[in-house]
Scaffold this motif. Sequence first.
Motif, mmCIF file in Angstrom:
data_model
loop_
_atom_site.group_PDB
_atom_site.id
_atom_site.type_symbol
_atom_site.label_atom_id
_atom_site.label_comp_id
_atom_site.label_asym_id
_atom_site.label_seq_id
_atom_site.Cartn_x
_atom_site.Cartn_y
_atom_site.Cartn_z
ATOM 1 N N SER A 92 9.237 -0.086 2.580
ATOM 2 C CA SER A 92 8.506 -1.215 1.991
ATOM 3 C C SER A 92 9.427 -2.392 1.707
ATOM 4 N N GLY A 93 10.606 -2.102 1.171
ATOM 5 C CA GLY A 93 11.541 -3.179 0.844
ATOM 6 C C GLY A 93 11.951 -3.992 2.053
ATOM 7 N N SER A 94 12.191 -3.324 3.181
ATOM 8 C CA SER A 94 12.586 -4.067 4.382
ATOM 9 C C SER A 94 11.440 -4.925 4.899
ATOM 10 N N HIS B 72 0.836 -1.198 0.000
ATOM 11 C CA HIS B 72 0.000 0.000 0.000
ATOM 12 C C HIS B 72 0.877 1.258 0.000
ATOM 13 N N TYR B 73 1.870 1.304 0.882
ATOM 14 C CA TYR B 73 2.766 2.459 0.948
ATOM 15 C C TYR B 73 3.569 2.612 -0.334
ATOM 16 N N SER B 74 4.030 1.524 -0.911
ATOM 17 C CA SER B 74 4.781 1.601 -2.157
ATOM 18 C C SER B 74 3.919 2.210 -3.261
ATOM 19 N N PHE B 75 2.696 1.745 -3.375
ATOM 20 C CA PHE B 75 1.805 2.239 -4.421
ATOM 21 C C PHE B 75 1.480 3.720 -4.215
ATOM 22 N N LEU B 76 1.027 4.066 -3.021
ATOM 23 C CA LEU B 76 0.609 5.452 -2.779
ATOM 24 C C LEU B 76 1.777 6.436 -2.862
#
Length: 130
Positions: A100-102, A64-68
Amino acid sequence: MSGSSTPLLGRAASAAFPGPGLLWRAGAILATVGVVTGAFGAHGLRKRPGVTPDNIRAWETAAHYSFLNGLALMLVSLHPRFSVHRFAGPAIAAGTAIFSGSIFALVMWRDRLKWLGPITPIGGSVLIAG
């Protein structure tokens, strides 16, 4: 207009780094990663052994955070002042990638990458600063 551009076409050679084109592409990549990882979380992740409901919620949060934030970065690339700001865009991109990656890495390989746990809040802090 001399030296003007759109985020997709780039800027004149004398333009400041990072530039709107780079921010637009980074945002598009982050948004794509959010969609792909969200789909994997909804379908493939549940089939992995040892994945808990908490892992799935964490994965969904990261997607969600990656997309937004990818969309936000694309919007930043359209802003006349912030698209060439030396800190805002790169901080959003780096913070999102670290945050997000972590989380993605911890869900997939928690036993091998436990040291990433303290890294996640650093990514979130960089993201907020951006």
